[in-house]
Scaffold this motif. Structure first.
Motif, PDB file in Angstrom:
ATOM      1  N   PRO A 173     -53.003  58.309  27.513  1.00  0.00           N
ATOM      2  CA  PRO A 173     -51.764  58.569  26.770  1.00  0.00           C
ATOM      3  C   PRO A 173     -50.536  58.249  27.614  1.00  0.00           C
ATOM      4  CG  PRO A 173     -52.698  60.625  27.554  1.00  0.00           C
ATOM      5  CD  PRO A 173     -53.715  59.556  27.850  1.00  0.00           C
ATOM      6  N   THR A 174     -49.457  57.862  26.957  1.00  0.00           N
ATOM      7  CA  THR A 174     -48.210  57.550  27.646  1.00  0.00           C
ATOM      8  C   THR A 174     -47.572  58.812  28.199  1.00  0.00           C
ATOM      9  OG1 THR A 174     -47.876  55.650  26.188  1.00  0.00           O
ATOM     10  CG2 THR A 174     -45.956  56.448  27.415  1.00  0.00           C
ATOM     11  N   ASN A 175     -47.439  59.840  27.353  1.00  0.00           N
ATOM     12  CA  ASN A 175     -46.940  61.151  27.770  1.00  0.00           C
ATOM     13  C   ASN A 175     -47.901  62.210  27.249  1.00  0.00           C
ATOM     14  OD1 ASN A 175     -44.565  60.607  29.247  1.00  0.00           O
ATOM     15  ND2 ASN A 175     -43.449  60.190  27.349  1.00  0.00           N
ATOM     16  N   ALA A 176     -48.781  62.684  28.099  1.00  0.00           N
ATOM     17  CA  ALA A 176     -49.796  63.639  27.658  1.00  0.00           C
ATOM     18  C   ALA A 176     -49.175  64.922  27.118  1.00  0.00           C
ATOM     19  CB  ALA A 176     -50.733  63.965  28.820  1.00  0.00           C
ATOM     20  N   ALA A 193     -56.624  48.235  12.977  1.00  0.00           N
ATOM     21  CA  ALA A 193     -56.853  47.970  14.403  1.00  0.00           C
ATOM     22  C   ALA A 193     -55.853  48.730  15.262  1.00  0.00           C
ATOM     23  CB  ALA A 193     -56.763  46.475  14.672  1.00  0.00           C
ATOM     24  N   VAL A 194     -54.570  48.668  14.909  1.00  0.00           N
ATOM     25  CA  VAL A 194     -53.560  49.321  15.735  1.00  0.00           C
ATOM     26  C   VAL A 194     -53.663  50.840  15.619  1.00  0.00           C
ATOM     27  CG1 VAL A 194     -51.684  49.382  14.013  1.00  0.00           C
ATOM     28  CG2 VAL A 194     -51.140  49.205  16.433  1.00  0.00           C
ATOM     29  N   SER A 195     -54.038  51.348  14.448  1.00  0.00           N
ATOM     30  CA  SER A 195     -54.218  52.789  14.274  1.00  0.00           C
ATOM     31  C   SER A 195     -55.389  53.295  15.112  1.00  0.00           C
ATOM     32  CB  SER A 195     -54.452  53.124  12.798  1.00  0.00           C
ATOM     33  OG  SER A 195     -53.391  52.661  11.994  1.00  0.00           O
ATOM     34  N   THR A 196     -56.478  52.526  15.118  1.00  0.00           N
ATOM     35  CA  THR A 196     -57.657  52.913  15.901  1.00  0.00           C
ATOM     36  C   THR A 196     -57.369  52.830  17.389  1.00  0.00           C
ATOM     37  OG1 THR A 196     -59.092  52.110  14.124  1.00  0.00           O
ATOM     38  CG2 THR A 196     -60.089  52.423  16.293  1.00  0.00           C
ATOM     39  N   PHE A 197     -56.642  51.787  17.785  1.00  0.00           N
ATOM     40  CA  PHE A 197     -56.285  51.655  19.191  1.00  0.00           C
ATOM     41  C   PHE A 197     -55.417  52.829  19.650  1.00  0.00           C
ATOM     42  CE2 PHE A 197     -53.253  50.300  22.459  1.00  0.00           C
ATOM     43  CZ  PHE A 197     -54.123  49.908  23.457  1.00  0.00           C
ATOM     44  N   ALA A 198     -54.428  53.203  18.847  1.00  0.00           N
ATOM     45  CA  ALA A 198     -53.559  54.335  19.204  1.00  0.00           C
ATOM     46  C   ALA A 198     -54.357  55.633  19.281  1.00  0.00           C
ATOM     47  CB  ALA A 198     -52.431  54.461  18.184  1.00  0.00           C
ATOM     48  N   PHE A 199     -55.335  55.789  18.406  1.00  0.00           N
ATOM     49  CA  PHE A 199     -56.181  56.983  18.387  1.00  0.00           C
ATOM     50  C   PHE A 199     -56.996  57.079  19.678  1.00  0.00           C
ATOM     51  CE2 PHE A 199     -60.276  58.964  17.216  1.00  0.00           C
ATOM     52  CZ  PHE A 199     -59.813  60.215  16.783  1.00  0.00           C
ATOM     53  N   TYR A 240     -56.457  61.130  13.293  1.00  0.00           N
ATOM     54  CA  TYR A 240     -56.428  59.684  13.078  1.00  0.00           C
ATOM     55  C   TYR A 240     -55.281  59.291  12.164  1.00  0.00           C
ATOM     56  CZ  TYR A 240     -57.974  54.957  11.919  1.00  0.00           C
ATOM     57  OH  TYR A 240     -58.030  53.597  11.736  1.00  0.00           O
ATOM     58  N   MET A 241     -55.085  60.048  11.092  1.00  0.00           N
ATOM     59  CA  MET A 241     -54.056  59.664  10.129  1.00  0.00           C
ATOM     60  C   MET A 241     -52.647  59.950  10.639  1.00  0.00           C
ATOM     61  SD  MET A 241     -53.468  60.809   6.192  1.00  0.00           S
ATOM     62  CE  MET A 241     -51.947  60.371   5.349  1.00  0.00           C
ATOM     63  N   MET A 242     -52.399  61.158  11.093  1.00  0.00           N
ATOM     64  CA  MET A 242     -51.039  61.563  11.456  1.00  0.00           C
ATOM     65  C   MET A 242     -50.699  61.263  12.909  1.00  0.00           C
ATOM     66  SD  MET A 242     -49.977  62.427   8.590  1.00  0.00           S
ATOM     67  CE  MET A 242     -48.336  62.950   9.083  1.00  0.00           C
ATOM     68  N   GLY A 243     -51.695  60.900  13.702  1.00  0.00           N
ATOM     69  CA  GLY A 243     -51.430  60.492  15.075  1.00  0.00           C
ATOM     70  C   GLY A 243     -51.511  61.623  16.078  1.00  0.00           C
ATOM     71  N   ILE A 244     -51.808  61.272  17.297  1.00  0.00           N
ATOM     72  CA  ILE A 244     -51.892  62.227  18.398  1.00  0.00           C
ATOM     73  C   ILE A 244     -50.722  62.033  19.355  1.00  0.00           C
ATOM     74  CG2 ILE A 244     -53.257  62.981  20.382  1.00  0.00           C
ATOM     75  CD1 ILE A 244     -55.752  61.993  18.832  1.00  0.00           C
ATOM     76  N   GLU A 245     -50.513  60.787  19.769  1.00  0.00           N
ATOM     77  CA  GLU A 245     -49.409  60.501  20.690  1.00  0.00           C
ATOM     78  C   GLU A 245     -48.075  60.476  19.948  1.00  0.00           C
ATOM     79  OE1 GLU A 245     -49.330  58.143  24.343  1.00  0.00           O
ATOM     80  OE2 GLU A 245     -50.981  57.051  23.415  1.00  0.00           O
ATOM     81  N   PHE A 246     -47.047  60.964  20.625  1.00  0.00           N
ATOM     82  CA  PHE A 246     -45.711  60.988  20.047  1.00  0.00           C
ATOM     83  C   PHE A 246     -45.030  59.630  20.203  1.00  0.00           C
ATOM     84  CE2 PHE A 246     -41.247  62.457  19.750  1.00  0.00           C
ATOM     85  CZ  PHE A 246     -41.357  63.168  18.561  1.00  0.00           C
TER      86      PHE A 246
END
Length: 472
Positions: free
Chosen positions: A200-203, A187-193, A216-222
């Protein structure tokens, strides 16, 4: 969100390079090759089943990891029969886990740290993180030690006075809790995605590879955040998994006492050595802001699911094993394990302390009673600004480039050796940690090479070994 950009500071002393090389992006990859994509898809598909397999092996086969495979090959069991025997999701476990996570969120967000005001040497409260690739410096509320103390004080108060629940509650609901942790992890991984695309917090610190699986796996947002202080990376890296680590071990200890009427010295060793590691993490949580997990990794399934599921279930395999196999070590064996663990911890902590001291004093310190030597480097952040950094070449950092990992591996081996040599299962941890830390060495050095360029080559010429002097 509390973040700011800082102008670079230039320092004249040290072995500096004269020019700044072309800007390089650090952090995770911008593009994905086929080998990496296969690895990502494989982990997404099989990692949850790896966790289930180890826990199921203890529950159904007394921690034998070969017996399930033998029964499958011989036709004595099927995947469906193994699955059917495993405890399923329960609402009791869901309530336990919901209360646990909610309580940790409450402690993290609503209780500012006060322990740094009366515990000498502890650094807590509001602290600056490292500079992000886009040039931001985020602020964090460091209160992990306080959260750990409050949680464990309530645990011991319950066990000795209130008796709201049994100290074995975690073990007794261990597999049903596994399904709950997976739900939160995904759930949290999908939400962050989704958040990375929509708000995004900092685009400027987002990275899109064009590959949905890798993103999805390694993340987009820092540094994804909700509100001013709820930082996904810091919360899920430190809580709920690591706070729970010592509670899980205490629950195993209580179950061993309940089943056999005593607690073995091996169980005590595992609790003590892993407890030292956990306490070290929270004591140095402000320092942790400068490590690879916070400084380089983006927040995706790798951190979100990994911290919710992989960490609490596979990092505690030794205690779980000792519930089913209460090993009583000889005095010599126990002493050897204790010394290995303590020496490993000393190397791990001393190495990290030297680096932290060097950073805080900007080199105006003494390491091994000598003035430290270093390589001064230049790099560019994504906003085009020039910055300078120093790479320490004294103390343990002159012995090997990642000697803190060497100490970490010694401690990991001690946890496993505390379980004796009757089964392979407890040794999964040292195998995994070796793979993880060697991969992290390679990953970190690739980033540093991209970030620092020729200065990094000068550094590796000065300190040629990664983990073991003379070998690797």
């Amino acid at each position: 969100m509390e973040s700011k950009r800082r102008r670079p500071q230039h320092h004249a002393n040290g072995k500096g390079s004269e020019a700044v090389e072309k800007s390089a992006q650090w952090g995770r990859a911008w593009e994905v090759d086929w080998f990496s994509l296969i690895g990502v898809v494989s982990l997404l598909c099989f990692a949850p089943f790896i966790v289930f397999y180890f826990v199921m092996a203890c529950d159904q086969y007394e921690c034998s990891i070969s017996q399930p495979l033998l029964e499958l090959c011989q036709g004595k069991a099927t995947l469906l029969s193994i699955w059917a025997r495993a405890p399923s999701f329960t609402w009791t476990a869901a309530k336990i886990y919901a209360i646990w996570v909610s309580f940790q969120v409450f402690l993290y967000v609503c209780i500012p740290d006060v322990t740094h005001k009366f515990i000498p040497g502890y650094v807590g409260g509001v602290q600056d993180g490292a500079r992000t690739p886009a040039g931001f410096i985020n602020k964090y509320e460091i209160n992990g030690l306080q959260c750990w103390i409050i949680t464990h004080a309530l645990w011991f108060a319950n066990a000795n006075y209130f008796h709201w629940f049994s100290p074995t509650i975690i073990f007794d609901n261990w597999i049903p809790l596994l399904w709950c942790t997976n739900i939160l992890g995904y759930a949290v991984s999908t939400f962050a995605f989704v958040k990375a695309y929509l708000f995004p917090t900092n685009a400027e610190d987002c990275k899109f590879t064009g590959n949905i699986f890798y993103n999805y796996m390694m993340g987009i947002e820092f540094n994804p955040r909700i509100g001013k202080w709820f930082d996904f990376k810091l919360f899920f890296n430190g809580r709920p998994g690591i706070v729970a680590w010592t509670l899980i071990n205490l629950s195993y200890m209580a179950k061993q006492q309940e089943l056999y009427g005593h607690v073995t010295n091996s169980m005590i060793l595992v609790n003590v050595l892993q407890g030292i590691y956990v306490l070290d993490f929270f004591w140095n949580e402000a320092w942790y802001l400068k490590t690879i997990d916070i400084c380089h990794d983006h927040f995706g399934w790798y951190l979100g699911w990994g911290d919710c599921v992989w960490l609490p279930y596979l990092y505690t395999l030794q205690g779980l094993y000792l519930v089913y196999h209460p090993v009583q070590l000889s005095d010599a064996h126990a002493l050897a394990v204790l010394l290995l663990g303590l020496v490993g911890y000393y190397i791990f902590r001393s190495t990290n302390h030297q680096k932290d001291l060097f950073r805080r004093t900007e080199g105006a310190c003494s390491i091994w009673r000598r003035k430290p030597t270093y390589i001064e480097c230049s790099y560019l952040s994504a906003d085009g600004r020039s910055h300078r950094s120093k790479l320490l070449t004294s103390g343990f950092w002159g012995v090997a480039r990642h000697f803190n990992y060497t100490g970490d591996l010694m401690g990991s081996l001690a946890y496993c050796a505390a379980c004796g040599f009757g089964h392979i299962l407890p040794y999964f941890y040292i195998v995994y940690m070796t793979i993880l830390l060697v991969h992290r060495c390679v990953r970190d050095e690739h980033r540093c090479s991209s970030k620092y360029g020729k200065d990094w080559r000068r550094y590796t010429d000065t300190v040629p070994y990664r983990l073991i002097p003379g070998l690797f």
